[in-house]
Design a protein around this motif. Structure first.
Motif, PDB file in Angstrom:
ATOM      1  N   PRO A  21      95.630  20.258  71.063  1.00  9.99           N
ATOM      2  CA  PRO A  21      94.897  20.914  69.970  1.00  9.99           C
ATOM      3  C   PRO A  21      94.629  22.384  70.276  1.00  9.99           C
ATOM      4  O   PRO A  21      94.347  22.738  71.418  1.00  9.99           O
ATOM      5  CB  PRO A  21      93.594  20.114  69.883  1.00  9.99           C
ATOM      6  CG  PRO A  21      93.448  19.498  71.230  1.00  9.99           C
ATOM      7  CD  PRO A  21      94.826  19.273  71.761  1.00  9.99           C
ATOM      8  N   ARG A  22      94.737  23.207  69.270  1.00 10.64           N
ATOM      9  CA  ARG A  22      94.560  24.658  69.434  1.00 10.64           C
ATOM     10  C   ARG A  22      93.141  25.110  69.083  1.00 10.64           C
ATOM     11  O   ARG A  22      92.776  26.244  69.352  1.00 10.64           O
ATOM     12  CB  ARG A  22      95.562  25.380  68.543  1.00 10.64           C
ATOM     13  CG  ARG A  22      96.993  25.112  68.928  1.00 10.64           C
ATOM     14  CD  ARG A  22      97.960  25.589  67.845  1.00 10.64           C
ATOM     15  NE  ARG A  22      99.324  25.284  68.229  1.00 10.64           N
ATOM     16  CZ  ARG A  22     100.025  24.262  67.757  1.00 10.64           C
ATOM     17  NH1 ARG A  22      99.500  23.464  66.873  1.00 10.64           N
ATOM     18  NH2 ARG A  22     101.255  24.039  68.158  1.00 10.64           N
ATOM     19  N   HIS A  23      92.375  24.231  68.459  1.00 13.23           N
ATOM     20  CA  HIS A  23      91.058  24.644  67.959  1.00 13.23           C
ATOM     21  C   HIS A  23      89.944  23.743  68.469  1.00 13.23           C
ATOM     22  O   HIS A  23      88.952  23.534  67.779  1.00 13.23           O
ATOM     23  CB  HIS A  23      91.085  24.681  66.428  1.00 13.23           C
ATOM     24  CG  HIS A  23      92.143  25.588  65.901  1.00 13.23           C
ATOM     25  ND1 HIS A  23      92.024  26.948  65.901  1.00 13.23           N
ATOM     26  CD2 HIS A  23      93.371  25.327  65.411  1.00 13.23           C
ATOM     27  CE1 HIS A  23      93.117  27.502  65.410  1.00 13.23           C
ATOM     28  NE2 HIS A  23      93.958  26.536  65.112  1.00 13.23           N
ATOM     29  N   LYS A  24      90.094  23.213  69.643  1.00  7.45           N
ATOM     30  CA  LYS A  24      89.060  22.358  70.215  1.00  7.45           C
ATOM     31  C   LYS A  24      87.992  23.234  70.861  1.00  7.45           C
ATOM     32  O   LYS A  24      88.297  24.267  71.463  1.00  7.45           O
ATOM     33  CB  LYS A  24      89.674  21.426  71.254  1.00  7.45           C
ATOM     34  CG  LYS A  24      88.868  20.182  71.443  1.00  7.45           C
ATOM     35  CD  LYS A  24      89.734  18.997  71.731  1.00  7.45           C
ATOM     36  CE  LYS A  24      88.802  17.785  71.680  1.00  7.45           C
ATOM     37  NZ  LYS A  24      89.470  16.574  71.895  1.00  7.45           N
ATOM     38  N   GLY A  25      86.739  22.853  70.718  1.00  6.20           N
ATOM     39  CA  GLY A  25      85.633  23.595  71.294  1.00  6.20           C
ATOM     40  C   GLY A  25      84.581  23.896  70.245  1.00  6.20           C
ATOM     41  O   GLY A  25      84.477  23.191  69.236  1.00  6.20           O
ATOM     42  N   ASP A  76      92.714  19.641  63.709  1.00  2.00           N
ATOM     43  CA  ASP A  76      93.361  20.825  64.271  1.00  2.00           C
ATOM     44  C   ASP A  76      94.154  21.586  63.201  1.00  2.00           C
ATOM     45  O   ASP A  76      94.089  22.823  63.130  1.00  2.00           O
ATOM     46  CB  ASP A  76      94.274  20.412  65.424  1.00  2.00           C
ATOM     47  CG  ASP A  76      94.571  21.559  66.373  1.00  2.00           C
ATOM     48  OD1 ASP A  76      93.615  22.257  66.786  1.00  2.00           O
ATOM     49  OD2 ASP A  76      95.750  21.765  66.701  1.00  2.00           O
ATOM     50  N   LEU A  77      94.866  20.850  62.365  1.00  8.58           N
ATOM     51  CA  LEU A  77      95.633  21.485  61.280  1.00  8.58           C
ATOM     52  C   LEU A  77      94.697  22.160  60.283  1.00  8.58           C
ATOM     53  O   LEU A  77      94.964  23.267  59.800  1.00  8.58           O
ATOM     54  CB  LEU A  77      96.510  20.445  60.567  1.00  8.58           C
ATOM     55  CG  LEU A  77      97.737  19.981  61.353  1.00  8.58           C
ATOM     56  CD1 LEU A  77      98.267  18.672  60.789  1.00  8.58           C
ATOM     57  CD2 LEU A  77      98.820  21.054  61.300  1.00  8.58           C
ATOM     58  N   MET A  78      93.579  21.497  59.973  1.00  7.06           N
ATOM     59  CA  MET A  78      92.612  22.071  59.041  1.00  7.06           C
ATOM     60  C   MET A  78      92.023  23.359  59.607  1.00  7.06           C
ATOM     61  O   MET A  78      91.938  24.376  58.898  1.00  7.06           O
ATOM     62  CB  MET A  78      91.485  21.066  58.750  1.00  7.06           C
ATOM     63  CG  MET A  78      90.441  21.600  57.774  1.00  7.06           C
ATOM     64  SD  MET A  78      88.965  20.584  57.705  1.00  7.06           S
ATOM     65  CE  MET A  78      88.123  21.155  59.195  1.00  7.06           C
ATOM     66  N   LEU A 114     100.031  21.648  56.209  1.00  9.95           N
ATOM     67  CA  LEU A 114      99.080  20.562  55.943  1.00  9.95           C
ATOM     68  C   LEU A 114      99.761  19.356  55.307  1.00  9.95           C
ATOM     69  O   LEU A 114      99.256  18.239  55.371  1.00  9.95           O
ATOM     70  CB  LEU A 114      97.946  21.061  55.044  1.00  9.95           C
ATOM     71  CG  LEU A 114      97.029  22.115  55.671  1.00  9.95           C
ATOM     72  CD1 LEU A 114      96.100  22.691  54.615  1.00  9.95           C
ATOM     73  CD2 LEU A 114      96.242  21.511  56.822  1.00  9.95           C
ATOM     74  N   ASN A 115     100.925  19.576  54.698  1.00 11.44           N
ATOM     75  CA  ASN A 115     101.624  18.485  54.028  1.00 11.44           C
ATOM     76  C   ASN A 115     102.191  17.452  55.001  1.00 11.44           C
ATOM     77  O   ASN A 115     102.620  16.384  54.567  1.00 11.44           O
ATOM     78  CB  ASN A 115     102.737  19.038  53.128  1.00 11.44           C
ATOM     79  CG  ASN A 115     102.171  19.779  51.931  1.00 11.44           C
ATOM     80  OD1 ASN A 115     101.057  19.503  51.486  1.00 11.44           O
ATOM     81  ND2 ASN A 115     102.927  20.736  51.418  1.00 11.44           N
ATOM     82  N   VAL A 116     102.175  17.757  56.306  1.00 15.15           N
ATOM     83  CA  VAL A 116     102.641  16.759  57.269  1.00 15.15           C
ATOM     84  C   VAL A 116     101.740  15.519  57.240  1.00 15.15           C
ATOM     85  O   VAL A 116     102.166  14.447  57.647  1.00 15.15           O
ATOM     86  CB  VAL A 116     102.742  17.287  58.719  1.00 15.15           C
ATOM     87  CG1 VAL A 116     103.706  18.448  58.819  1.00 15.15           C
ATOM     88  CG2 VAL A 116     101.390  17.646  59.283  1.00 15.15           C
TER      89      VAL A 116
END
Length: 155
Positions: A21-25, A76-78, A114-116
């Motif tokens: 994940p790129r946005h954890k924290g 994470d995508l959001m 987001l469509n994934v």
């Protein structure tokens, strides 16, 4: 590209966001904060949001929590898609995502990543996993002084 190849690609994207994940924290500072819980499978998430000085645009979103690959990848995508969006745009995105989970909508080209998550709509048991972070974001943006848990059991 064959349908099975598209599904495989989407599954790979979901697993990649789950594993790395790129946005954890937590954001610094925290302007909005909300915890969400999915009683169906036990997913929990805590979202923090950093707004601009005017308080109307999202500068950053981060999350912490535990859950399945779908719940964590959705968060994470959001978070990636919300940077630079006005609060009103973010709330529209919440509605669009929830419609997508019903098979009624999808995101335009600029937000196509987001469509994934579209494939999740074929598995009703997993829809709440994907919706948890969006449901939590909506509560954080609409009720800025609430720091309790929201449940997506009624959605």
């Amino acid at each position: 590209m064959a349908l099975s190849n598209v599904r495989d690609l989407y599954q790979q994207v979901i697993l990649e966001h789950y594993k790395k994940p790129r946005h954890k924290g937590k954001t610094n500072p925290v302007h909005r904060q909300q915890r969400g819980h999915n009683p169906s499978c036990g997913d929990t998430i805590e979202l923090t949001v950093q707004l601009n000085d005017a308080g109307d645009t999202i500068e950053d979103v981060k999350f912490e929590g535990e859950g399945c690959a779908i719940a964590m990848a959705s968060a994470d995508l959001m978070a990636d898609a919300l940077r630079g969006k006005q609060i009103s745009e973010a709330l529209s995105m919440v509605q669009r995502f929830q419609k997508m989970m019903k098979g009624e909508d999808e995101f335009p080209k600029e937000l196509r990543k987001l469509n994934v998550m579209q494939g999740v709509s074929q598995f009703p048991v997993r829809i709440k996993c994907a919706n948890l972070t969006w449901h939590t974001l909506k509560a954080a943006l609409e009720s800025p002084n609430t720091h309790g848990f929201v449940s997506n059991e009624d959605t």
